[in-house]
Design a protein around this motif. Sequence first.
Motif, PDB file in Angstrom:
ATOM      1  N   SER A  56       0.820  -1.215   0.000  1.00 39.99           N
ATOM      2  CA  SER A  56       0.000   0.000   0.000  1.00 39.99           C
ATOM      3  C   SER A  56       0.851   1.260   0.000  1.00 39.99           C
ATOM      4  CB  SER A  56      -0.940   0.010   1.214  1.00 39.99           C
ATOM      5  OG  SER A  56      -0.189  -0.051   2.420  1.00 39.99           O
ATOM      6  N   GLN A  57       2.126   1.114   0.336  1.00 43.76           N
ATOM      7  CA  GLN A  57       3.064   2.229   0.306  1.00 43.76           C
ATOM      8  C   GLN A  57       4.401   1.737  -0.242  1.00 43.76           C
ATOM      9  OE1 GLN A  57       3.334   3.534   4.334  1.00 43.76           O
ATOM     10  NE2 GLN A  57       3.977   1.554   5.132  1.00 43.76           N
ATOM     11  N   ALA A  58       5.348   2.639  -0.368  1.00 45.15           N
ATOM     12  CA  ALA A  58       6.642   2.277  -0.943  1.00 45.15           C
ATOM     13  C   ALA A  58       7.265   1.113  -0.178  1.00 45.15           C
ATOM     14  CB  ALA A  58       7.582   3.482  -0.929  1.00 45.15           C
ATOM     15  N   ALA A  59       7.700   0.098  -0.925  1.00 46.55           N
ATOM     16  CA  ALA A  59       8.245  -1.111  -0.315  1.00 46.55           C
ATOM     17  C   ALA A  59       9.720  -0.928   0.051  1.00 46.55           C
ATOM     18  CB  ALA A  59       8.086  -2.289  -1.271  1.00 46.55           C
ATOM     19  N   ASP A  60      10.112  -1.515   1.158  1.00 47.78           N
ATOM     20  CA  ASP A  60      11.505  -1.523   1.594  1.00 47.78           C
ATOM     21  C   ASP A  60      12.151  -2.808   1.069  1.00 47.78           C
ATOM     22  OD1 ASP A  60      13.948  -1.597   2.856  1.00 47.78           O
ATOM     23  OD2 ASP A  60      13.181  -0.890   4.785  1.00 47.78           O
ATOM     24  N   LEU A  61      12.887  -2.709  -0.036  1.00 48.27           N
ATOM     25  CA  LEU A  61      13.418  -3.898  -0.693  1.00 48.27           C
ATOM     26  C   LEU A  61      14.409  -4.649   0.187  1.00 48.27           C
ATOM     27  CD1 LEU A  61      13.941  -2.605  -4.352  1.00 48.27           C
ATOM     28  CD2 LEU A  61      11.957  -3.724  -3.343  1.00 48.27           C
ATOM     29  N   GLU A  62      15.253  -3.931   0.906  1.00 47.75           N
ATOM     30  CA  GLU A  62      16.238  -4.591   1.756  1.00 47.75           C
ATOM     31  C   GLU A  62      15.558  -5.382   2.872  1.00 47.75           C
ATOM     32  OE1 GLU A  62      19.421  -4.978   1.391  1.00 47.75           O
ATOM     33  OE2 GLU A  62      19.380  -3.864  -0.495  1.00 47.75           O
ATOM     34  N   TYR A  73      16.536 -19.134   1.559  1.00 52.00           N
ATOM     35  CA  TYR A  73      16.846 -18.935   0.143  1.00 52.00           C
ATOM     36  C   TYR A  73      18.150 -18.157   0.017  1.00 52.00           C
ATOM     37  CZ  TYR A  73      12.101 -20.446  -0.872  1.00 52.00           C
ATOM     38  OH  TYR A  73      10.946 -21.171  -0.974  1.00 52.00           O
ATOM     39  N   ARG A  74      19.091 -18.744  -0.697  1.00 53.65           N
ATOM     40  CA  ARG A  74      20.407 -18.123  -0.818  1.00 53.65           C
ATOM     41  C   ARG A  74      20.433 -17.044  -1.900  1.00 53.65           C
ATOM     42  NH1 ARG A  74      25.677 -20.991  -3.490  1.00 53.65           N
ATOM     43  NH2 ARG A  74      27.076 -19.193  -3.373  1.00 53.65           N
ATOM     44  N   ASP A  75      19.781 -17.300  -3.016  1.00 53.21           N
ATOM     45  CA  ASP A  75      19.911 -16.417  -4.175  1.00 53.21           C
ATOM     46  C   ASP A  75      18.602 -15.727  -4.539  1.00 53.21           C
ATOM     47  OD1 ASP A  75      22.604 -17.143  -4.508  1.00 53.21           O
ATOM     48  OD2 ASP A  75      22.008 -18.951  -5.584  1.00 53.21           O
ATOM     49  N   VAL A  76      17.859 -15.306  -3.552  1.00 56.68           N
ATOM     50  CA  VAL A  76      16.605 -14.625  -3.821  1.00 56.68           C
ATOM     51  C   VAL A  76      16.869 -13.263  -4.468  1.00 56.68           C
ATOM     52  CG1 VAL A  76      16.556 -13.606  -1.510  1.00 56.68           C
ATOM     53  CG2 VAL A  76      14.439 -13.857  -2.792  1.00 56.68           C
ATOM     54  N   GLN A  77      16.052 -12.898  -5.431  1.00 59.62           N
ATOM     55  CA  GLN A  77      16.150 -11.600  -6.095  1.00 59.62           C
ATOM     56  C   GLN A  77      14.896 -10.805  -5.802  1.00 59.62           C
ATOM     57  OE1 GLN A  77      16.895 -12.104 -10.278  1.00 59.62           O
ATOM     58  NE2 GLN A  77      18.682 -13.398  -9.954  1.00 59.62           N
ATOM     59  N   VAL A  78      15.074  -9.596  -5.289  1.00 57.33           N
ATOM     60  CA  VAL A  78      13.954  -8.713  -4.961  1.00 57.33           C
ATOM     61  C   VAL A  78      14.194  -7.382  -5.655  1.00 57.33           C
ATOM     62  CG1 VAL A  78      12.670  -7.567  -3.128  1.00 57.33           C
ATOM     63  CG2 VAL A  78      13.667  -9.832  -2.714  1.00 57.33           C
ATOM     64  N   GLN A  79      13.234  -6.946  -6.456  1.00 55.80           N
ATOM     65  CA  GLN A  79      13.386  -5.685  -7.164  1.00 55.80           C
ATOM     66  C   GLN A  79      12.031  -5.045  -7.419  1.00 55.80           C
ATOM     67  OE1 GLN A  79      15.059  -7.993 -10.620  1.00 55.80           O
ATOM     68  NE2 GLN A  79      13.880  -6.506 -11.793  1.00 55.80           N
ATOM     69  N   SER A  80      12.051  -3.732  -7.559  1.00 53.10           N
ATOM     70  CA  SER A  80      10.823  -2.998  -7.878  1.00 53.10           C
ATOM     71  C   SER A  80      10.554  -3.082  -9.375  1.00 53.10           C
ATOM     72  CB  SER A  80      10.961  -1.533  -7.471  1.00 53.10           C
ATOM     73  OG  SER A  80      11.125  -1.412  -6.081  1.00 53.10           O
ATOM     74  N   PHE A  81       9.276  -2.997  -9.734  1.00 48.63           N
ATOM     75  CA  PHE A  81       8.911  -2.895 -11.146  1.00 48.63           C
ATOM     76  C   PHE A  81       7.622  -2.086 -11.226  1.00 48.63           C
ATOM     77  CE2 PHE A  81       6.167  -6.260  -9.823  1.00 48.63           C
ATOM     78  CZ  PHE A  81       5.085  -6.263 -10.695  1.00 48.63           C
ATOM     79  N   GLY A  82       7.551  -1.252 -12.220  1.00 50.04           N
ATOM     80  CA  GLY A  82       6.377  -0.390 -12.351  1.00 50.04           C
ATOM     81  C   GLY A  82       6.459   0.777 -11.396  1.00 50.04           C
ATOM     82  N   SER A  84       7.056   2.035  -7.006  1.00 52.89           N
ATOM     83  CA  SER A  84       7.822   1.676  -5.804  1.00 52.89           C
ATOM     84  C   SER A  84       7.025   0.765  -4.877  1.00 52.89           C
ATOM     85  CB  SER A  84       8.227   2.946  -5.050  1.00 52.89           C
ATOM     86  OG  SER A  84       7.077   3.684  -4.664  1.00 52.89           O
ATOM     87  N   ARG A  85       5.720   0.624  -5.122  1.00 53.13           N
ATOM     88  CA  ARG A  85       4.896  -0.249  -4.281  1.00 53.13           C
ATOM     89  C   ARG A  85       4.793  -1.666  -4.818  1.00 53.13           C
ATOM     90  NH1 ARG A  85      -0.512   3.197  -3.987  1.00 53.13           N
ATOM     91  NH2 ARG A  85       0.001   3.298  -6.212  1.00 53.13           N
ATOM     92  N   ASP A  86       5.174  -1.866  -6.077  1.00 50.17           N
ATOM     93  CA  ASP A  86       5.123  -3.188  -6.709  1.00 50.17           C
ATOM     94  C   ASP A  86       6.493  -3.838  -6.646  1.00 50.17           C
ATOM     95  OD1 ASP A  86       2.407  -2.885  -7.475  1.00 50.17           O
ATOM     96  OD2 ASP A  86       3.048  -1.625  -9.146  1.00 50.17           O
ATOM     97  N   VAL A  87       6.538  -5.082  -6.219  1.00 50.22           N
ATOM     98  CA  VAL A  87       7.803  -5.792  -6.010  1.00 50.22           C
ATOM     99  C   VAL A  87       7.751  -7.144  -6.714  1.00 50.22           C
ATOM    100  CG1 VAL A  87       9.395  -6.772  -4.301  1.00 50.22           C
ATOM    101  CG2 VAL A  87       8.122  -4.665  -3.784  1.00 50.22           C
ATOM    102  N   MET A  88       8.859  -7.476  -7.366  1.00 51.99           N
ATOM    103  CA  MET A  88       9.009  -8.800  -7.986  1.00 51.99           C
ATOM    104  C   MET A  88      10.026  -9.590  -7.179  1.00 51.99           C
ATOM    105  SD  MET A  88      10.206  -9.866 -11.842  1.00 51.99           S
ATOM    106  CE  MET A  88       8.699  -9.217 -12.576  1.00 51.99           C
ATOM    107  N   ILE A  89       9.653 -10.814  -6.810  1.00 52.42           N
ATOM    108  CA  ILE A  89      10.522 -11.694  -6.031  1.00 52.42           C
ATOM    109  C   ILE A  89      10.804 -12.946  -6.854  1.00 52.42           C
ATOM    110  CG2 ILE A  89      10.779 -12.997  -3.892  1.00 52.42           C
ATOM    111  CD1 ILE A  89       8.701 -11.127  -2.636  1.00 52.42           C
ATOM    112  N   ARG A  90      12.082 -13.255  -7.030  1.00 51.79           N
ATOM    113  CA  ARG A  90      12.485 -14.460  -7.769  1.00 51.79           C
ATOM    114  C   ARG A  90      13.117 -15.438  -6.784  1.00 51.79           C
ATOM    115  NH1 ARG A  90      12.839 -13.544 -13.448  1.00 51.79           N
ATOM    116  NH2 ARG A  90      12.534 -11.346 -13.990  1.00 51.79           N
ATOM    117  N   LEU A  91      12.550 -16.644  -6.730  1.00 56.83           N
ATOM    118  CA  LEU A  91      13.039 -17.665  -5.808  1.00 56.83           C
ATOM    119  C   LEU A  91      13.639 -18.828  -6.587  1.00 56.83           C
ATOM    120  CD1 LEU A  91       9.835 -17.794  -3.567  1.00 56.83           C
ATOM    121  CD2 LEU A  91      11.939 -16.535  -3.066  1.00 56.83           C
ATOM    122  N   PRO A  92      14.801 -19.327  -6.174  1.00 56.20           N
ATOM    123  CA  PRO A  92      15.398 -20.468  -6.867  1.00 56.20           C
ATOM    124  C   PRO A  92      14.650 -21.754  -6.557  1.00 56.20           C
ATOM    125  CG  PRO A  92      16.698 -19.907  -4.945  1.00 56.20           C
ATOM    126  CD  PRO A  92      15.637 -18.843  -5.066  1.00 56.20           C
TER     127      PRO A  92
END
Length: 325
Positions: A56-62, A73-82, A84-92
């Motif tokens: 609902s508000q800007a996400a804290d990626l860290e 998860y060792r190699d998780v990837q977290v990044q914004s897209f679109g 600052s409130r939308d987050v993409m998470i990639r899990l191995p």
Amino acid sequence: MEFFRIKKDVPFMRHALIFNIISALTFVAAVFFLLTRGLHMSIEFTGGTVMEVAYSQAADLEKIRGEVGKLGYRDVQVQSFGTSRDVMIRLPIQNGSDGKQVTSAQQSDAVMSALKADAPDVQLRRVEFVGPQIGHELFTDGLLALTFVVIGIIIYLSFRFEWKFAVAGVIANLHDVVIILGFFAYFQWEFSLAVLAGVLAVLGYSVNESVVIFDRIRETFRKMRKATVREVIDHAITTTMSRTIITHASTEMMVLSMFFFGGQTLHYFALALTVGILFGIYSSVFVAAAIAMWLGVKREDLIKHSNKDGEEGVDRNDPNFGARV
């Protein structure tokens, strides 16, 4: 544009053998680490689960990265897209205690439970599984792109200058690429699509530097008619030093700003560019020119003498050649 000018030519080619030995040893070490350690491939290449969540508000990626990391998860990837409130998470891909692969649904449930404990308003938008076969296809396409770039460089330099320069330029550029990959293999830094893009960018950047030096060598052959090949190359490199320092320093400042302030998403991309630019300077100045000298490049390779009366011929690669004849 020159901020400074070196009045006396620096005898770079006097130490060409030493430079080439250093390059060869570095290259061999990089190949050794690639063969023994291998690259630490990211999720794009190995496959995994992709989640899209919304806050609902800007996400804290860290903070999100830390919460997901607690799940093992060792190699998780977290990044914004679109936004600052939308987050993409990639899990191995992960195996459970029974040895079986954990499904995407199980992974997403565990991640959402961890995220909701800290931010109850977080919403799951999408869950998708990316299979290893797609990653293999991406890796193959990346190698094909690298191959086509190298072939294009060979063709361009052959037409623009001479085949000896083409061979020297390609060896120097591949030297940069292999050393970048060697660094990633030795330190086990994550190799992602962004890093692959950085490697391709370094190729273009390095060949541009080589073209500048090769062009100055050809120009110096016309001006210094009585100079030896070694003197011509030394003069050409010395006269481009100001341009090289200004160009690379300004580029490196931009890359370092991405490295320090770009966050986790740009970290390895900027790291690949940093290593590539530093070794690109070395290879263009000390490797490419030295190899061209060892291959026996000479004035007649670049300036065609066609006048039978002993009058000096013209450079058919000169853009003003047609106007003079």
